[in-house]
Design an enzyme around this catalytic site. Structure first.
Site, PDB file in Angstrom:
ATOM      1  N   HIS A  43       0.855  -1.176   0.000  1.00  0.00           N
ATOM      2  CA  HIS A  43       0.000   0.000   0.000  1.00  0.00           C
ATOM      3  C   HIS A  43       0.895   1.230   0.000  1.00  0.00           C
ATOM      4  O   HIS A  43       1.168   1.807   1.061  1.00  0.00           O
ATOM      5  CB  HIS A  43      -0.905  -0.018   1.232  1.00  0.00           C
ATOM      6  CG  HIS A  43      -1.889   1.103   1.291  1.00  0.00           C
ATOM      7  ND1 HIS A  43      -3.070   1.016   1.999  1.00  0.00           N
ATOM      8  CD2 HIS A  43      -1.885   2.345   0.751  1.00  0.00           C
ATOM      9  CE1 HIS A  43      -3.736   2.150   1.890  1.00  0.00           C
ATOM     10  NE2 HIS A  43      -3.031   2.979   1.141  1.00  0.00           N
ATOM     11  N   GLU A  74      -2.735  -1.657  -2.980  1.00  0.00           N
ATOM     12  CA  GLU A  74      -3.741  -0.854  -2.306  1.00  0.00           C
ATOM     13  C   GLU A  74      -3.349   0.617  -2.364  1.00  0.00           C
ATOM     14  O   GLU A  74      -2.160   0.943  -2.400  1.00  0.00           O
ATOM     15  CB  GLU A  74      -3.852  -1.264  -0.834  1.00  0.00           C
ATOM     16  CG  GLU A  74      -4.239  -2.702  -0.603  1.00  0.00           C
ATOM     17  CD  GLU A  74      -4.270  -3.059   0.859  1.00  0.00           C
ATOM     18  OE1 GLU A  74      -4.872  -4.111   1.185  1.00  0.00           O
ATOM     19  OE2 GLU A  74      -3.697  -2.321   1.685  1.00  0.00           O
ATOM     20  N   HIS A 197      -7.403  -5.905   7.746  1.00  0.00           N
ATOM     21  CA  HIS A 197      -7.114  -4.883   8.758  1.00  0.00           C
ATOM     22  C   HIS A 197      -7.264  -5.494  10.145  1.00  0.00           C
ATOM     23  O   HIS A 197      -8.351  -5.826  10.588  1.00  0.00           O
ATOM     24  CB  HIS A 197      -7.996  -3.637   8.636  1.00  0.00           C
ATOM     25  CG  HIS A 197      -7.333  -2.427   9.250  1.00  0.00           C
ATOM     26  ND1 HIS A 197      -6.401  -1.667   8.576  1.00  0.00           N
ATOM     27  CD2 HIS A 197      -7.431  -1.872  10.472  1.00  0.00           C
ATOM     28  CE1 HIS A 197      -5.978  -0.688   9.349  1.00  0.00           C
ATOM     29  NE2 HIS A 197      -6.583  -0.800  10.514  1.00  0.00           N
TER      30      HIS A 197
END
Length: 255
Positions: A43, A74, A197
């Protein structure tokens, strides 16, 4: 079976802390893919404090060496991010509504509010042949709006589940029921479902048994757990848990 995508951001953060290519992100991608991961994730944020846009191409080369492995990128769809992913064309891009400088991803898209922006972004990624996923909270109307954009998948934001797991009891059961319900709804309208997450070795099995997501993306917890277990052994343990949990149907007596 639920696929494991290992997020390498924290490896990149350690690398950047000393201004050298050590630890090497590509080396850890190889380790992950050799020990049960189905893919790797990064990410890159605008300040590139951990993963960088240059890492996208590096990891694409690594993933190409493993049959069926996928690279998931991401990030927030600013111009630099879109240019970087469209140049490399990873298997999947997960769009995340992060503000510049945000510490970590803590909420999903308000798709209806950002429909115009997302429509253009999704169209561009589809033109590049990239599967698109949206980072989402458990909100039925927003999930329906995501499906209307034509994305293939959503990634459910699992921090609320992780916090409920820590508290246990009725809150955990209720949270698991919420995620199971929204996973089923997303599938009923044709969406694939990823999750990520704050998932870790303690809480991931219960989530996978109940929701059977297509993919989980795990990075921070996996890296911390690897400090005591070893990186390869930790990836292998996740692979074992996902395999076992994917083969067992959820039973409320398990919680």
């Amino acid at each position: 079976m639920t696929a494991l995508s290992v997020n390498l951001n924290k490896i990149a953060l350690l690398r950047n802390a000393r201004g050298r290519d050590y630890p090497n992100v590509a080396d850890f991608a190889h380790l992950a893919l050799q020990h049960g991961a189905a893919g790797v994730t990064i990410h890159p944020r605008p300040d590139q404090r951990h993963a960088t846009y240059a890492d996208i191409e590096t990891l694409a080369v690594v993933v190409a060496d493993y049959d069926g492995a996928e690279l998931n990128i991401e990030g927030y769809p600013n111009a630099d991010f879109l240019d970087a992913v469209c140049a490399v064309r990873p298997a999947q891009v997960t769009l995340v509504p992060d503000a510049p400088g945000q510490l970590t991803s803590d909420h999903g898209w308000a798709v209806r509010e950002h429909r115009g922006q997302l429509t253009e972004v999704v169209a561009r990624l589809h033109e590049a042949g990239i599967r698109v996923s949206l980072f989402m909270d458990c909100q039925r109307e927003e999930i329906a709006a995501a499906q209307a954009l034509g994305v293939a998948r959503i990634e459910l934001h699992t921090e609320p589940y992780a916090r409920a797991f820590e508290q246990g009891g009725e809150r955990y059961v209720a949270s698991l029921a919420t995620f199971t319900e929204h996973t089923a709804y997303a599938r009923s309208i044709g969406l694939g479902v990823n999750a990520g997450h704050d998932l870790d070795l303690a809480n991931v099995a219960g989530f996978v048994r109940a929701c059977q997501p297509d993919e989980v993306s795990i990075g921070h917890a996996l890296t911390v757990e690897a400090l005591t277990r070893g990186f390869a052994a930790t990836v292998a343990q996740y692979h074992f848990l996902l395999q076992a949990s994917s083969e067992r149907k959820y039973d409320s007596k398990m919680v």
